[in-house]
Design a protein around this motif. Structure first.
Motif, short mmCIF file in Angstrom:
data_model
loop_
_atom_site.label_atom_id
_atom_site.label_comp_id
_atom_site.label_asym_id
_atom_site.label_seq_id
_atom_site.Cartn_x
_atom_site.Cartn_y
_atom_site.Cartn_z
N LEU A 186 -3.02 0.44 -1.77
CA LEU A 186 -1.61 0.16 -2.02
C LEU A 186 -1.20 0.55 -3.44
O LEU A 186 -0.11 1.10 -3.65
CB LEU A 186 -1.32 -1.32 -1.77
CG LEU A 186 -1.38 -1.75 -0.30
CD1 LEU A 186 -1.30 -3.26 -0.17
CD2 LEU A 186 -0.24 -1.10 0.49
N THR A 187 -2.04 0.26 -4.43
CA THR A 187 -1.67 0.62 -5.80
C THR A 187 -1.64 2.13 -6.00
O THR A 187 -0.80 2.66 -6.73
CB THR A 187 -2.65 0.00 -6.81
OG1 THR A 187 -3.99 0.36 -6.49
CG2 THR A 187 -2.53 -1.52 -6.80
N THR A 188 -2.55 2.83 -5.33
CA THR A 188 -2.52 4.29 -5.39
C THR A 188 -1.23 4.83 -4.79
O THR A 188 -0.62 5.78 -5.31
CB THR A 188 -3.73 4.88 -4.65
OG1 THR A 188 -4.94 4.39 -5.25
CG2 THR A 188 -3.73 6.40 -4.72
N GLY A 189 -0.79 4.18 -3.71
CA GLY A 189 0.47 4.59 -3.11
C GLY A 189 1.65 4.38 -4.03
O GLY A 189 2.57 5.22 -4.11
N LEU A 190 1.64 3.27 -4.76
CA LEU A 190 2.72 3.01 -5.72
C LEU A 190 2.75 4.08 -6.81
O LEU A 190 3.83 4.53 -7.23
CB LEU A 190 2.55 1.64 -6.36
CG LEU A 190 2.92 0.43 -5.50
CD1 LEU A 190 2.66 -0.86 -6.29
CD2 LEU A 190 4.38 0.49 -5.06
N ALA A 191 1.58 4.43 -7.32
CA ALA A 191 1.53 5.45 -8.36
C ALA A 191 2.13 6.76 -7.85
O ALA A 191 2.85 7.46 -8.58
CB ALA A 191 0.08 5.66 -8.81
N GLY A 192 1.84 7.08 -6.59
CA GLY A 192 2.40 8.30 -6.01
C GLY A 192 3.91 8.23 -5.87
O GLY A 192 4.62 9.21 -6.12
N LEU A 193 4.43 7.07 -5.48
CA LEU A 193 5.88 6.90 -5.34
C LEU A 193 6.57 7.02 -6.70
O LEU A 193 7.67 7.59 -6.80
CB LEU A 193 6.19 5.55 -4.70
CG LEU A 193 5.76 5.38 -3.23
CD1 LEU A 193 5.99 3.95 -2.78
CD2 LEU A 193 6.53 6.35 -2.34
#
Length: 459
Positions: A94-101
């Motif tokens: 989930l945190t990796t996804g946030l960084a991408g967003l």
């Protein structure tokens, strides 16, 4: 000194939502986060890891309960390292996804601690780097909250807060949890499922302060099957010895424990940004006062989430974040919900929203309470959901739904139906005449409405 359009301080659910929304509206956004990844307490050390562990605990309990239906499994084999890796993997994804967003929106993410130095300037400090000075046009404060600590307890690594409990260093033989609120009860069920003997000491007269007592009966019944609960109990002293933590608690003496979890609530982290330097005063309880459009005493500075008054909930912060970002971008909106749901993700779950019966009595508001017991629910019985209840708080003059509470399997999912009804100004008739699928747990809310109207045939 660098120049910035909109700065958001804090990268939790409120902070990153505000940053993303403002960027979507065309603003140049700088997001300052003290840690090395986004997500804040909720994603890294709160909501997500706790629910991951609770889902595992529920599987363990469900496997044991299946024996009543003629299906038996052997005792669970707990691989604590693999369980930690599973939890951490969910968080990392989930945190990796946030960084991408954030990257996709071209948000400038800066790691460090921010402190105001004037109404339009702040300083950011990070380990191993000189302080960076920034000037901004607008700012949104979203620094969240932290666990409250008990000053009279000794400094000992065996005494944990919620962060330490979620790290899952080991499964103690005996665990004392100080605090019978949502966090304490969720962790109690996780550690009990993993094999710990759990004792809860709650200073107040009931578990989960804020919930109507009538909602707690199914949960209390489940807790009594393996967890020791002491209400109106203050832990007055803890003595740290080599053989354990020796606890004194008034007339009751729970004895020796291998670990203690302190879960007595959280406090806002507004002071750490030095708001007084920007001309913003904190309340006596440490909150940042805001208007309905989330402005502070400085109209160009906003505050959202746990640093402001109201329930410390991620979903509250997210909705406030969108309001703050939109107002900063020139839109005329405000945060004015009729209902904010609260959920204890225990087994069974407890959820409520809108006006509670307890609040109604305290404020002398006339209400009518209608309830439907899950013992009469075909879906609850066929699914082995166990005891539960669905309750509506209604205006006796109009039948309008003012609040609702559920206790039982998936109560946290079902409460959204009641929340929508409250926001729409729906009446018991509206809910009762909405055709619900059968058999479902959701229809128990309609049955509660029918109970109020006198049209119920399922009892």
């Amino acid at each position: 000194m660098s120049e910035h359009d909109l700065i958001v301080i804090g990268g939790g659910p409120g902070g990153y939502t505000a940053a993303f929304r403002a960027a979507d509206l065309g603003r140049s956004v700088t997001l300052i986060e003290a840690e090395d990844r986004l997500g804040g307490v909720c994603l890294n050390r709160g909501c997500i890891p706790s629910k991951t562990l609770l889902s595992v605990a529920e599987r363990i309990e469900s496997a044991a309960a299946a024996a009543g239906a003629g299906v038996r499994f052997g005792p669970p084999q707990i691989d604590l390292g693999a369980l930690r890796a599973h939890k951490d993997g969910v968080v990392t994804r989930l945190t990796t996804g946030l960084a991408g967003l954030a990257k996709r929106r071209k948000i400038n993410v800066v790691q460090g601690m921010a402190r105001f130095t004037s109404p339009h300037e702040l300083e950011v400090t990070a380990p191993g780097a000189p302080p960076a000075r920034m000037r901004f046009q607008q700012a949104i404060i979203a620094t969240g909250s932290e666990p409250i600590r008990l000053g009279h307890l000794p400094q000992d690594p065996r005494i944990m807060d919620s962060t330490g409990a979620l790290a899952l260093a080991d499964v103690p033989e005996r665990l004392l949890i100080i605090g019978g609120g949502i966090i304490g009860l969720e962790m109690a069920q996780v550690y009990h499922a993993l094999g710990a003997k759990v004792v809860i000491a709650e200073a107040g007269p009931q578990l989960i302060p804020g919930a109507d007592p009538a909602l707690l009966a199914p949960l209390t019944e489940r807790l009594q099957q393996g967890t020791e609960v002491h209400l109106s109990t203050l832990v007055s002293a803890v003595r740290a010895e080599a053989d354990g933590l020796w606890v004194t608690a008034g007339a009751q003496d729970p004895g020796r424990f291998d670990r203690i979890l302190v879960a007595i609530g959280r406090r806002p982290r507004g002071a750490e940004v030095a708001p007084e330097a920007a001309g913003i005063a904190l309340t006596e309880r440490g909150f940042i006062p805001t208007t309905p459009d989330k402005r502070t005493a400085q109209p160009h500075i906003f505050a959202i989430g746990d640093v402001t008054e109201g329930p410390m909930l991620a979903h509250k912060a997210v909705h406030e974040a969108k309001v703050a970002a939109e107002v900063a971008c020139g839109e005329k909106v405000e945060f004015a919900p009729r209902a904010i749901p609260s959920v204890a993700y225990t087994h069974p779950e407890v959820a409520w929203t809108g006006l509670t019966e307890t609040e109604a009595k305290a404020r002398n508001i006339a209400v009518k309470v209608a309830a439907f017991p899950w013992a009469a629910s075909g879906r609850a019985l066929s699914a082995g959901a166990g005891p539960g209840t669905s309750r509506l708080i209604l205006d006796p003059a109009t039948g309008r739904i003012l609040g609702a509470g559920l206790s039982g399997q998936n109560a946290g999912e079902l409460i959204a139906v009641a929340g929508l009804a409250i926001e729409m100004g729906a009446t018991a008739g509206d809910l009762a005449l909405t055709i619900h699928a059968h058999p479902t747990l959701s229809e128990t809310l309609a049955f509660a409405a029918e109970s109020y109207l006198g049209t119920l045939t399922d009892l």
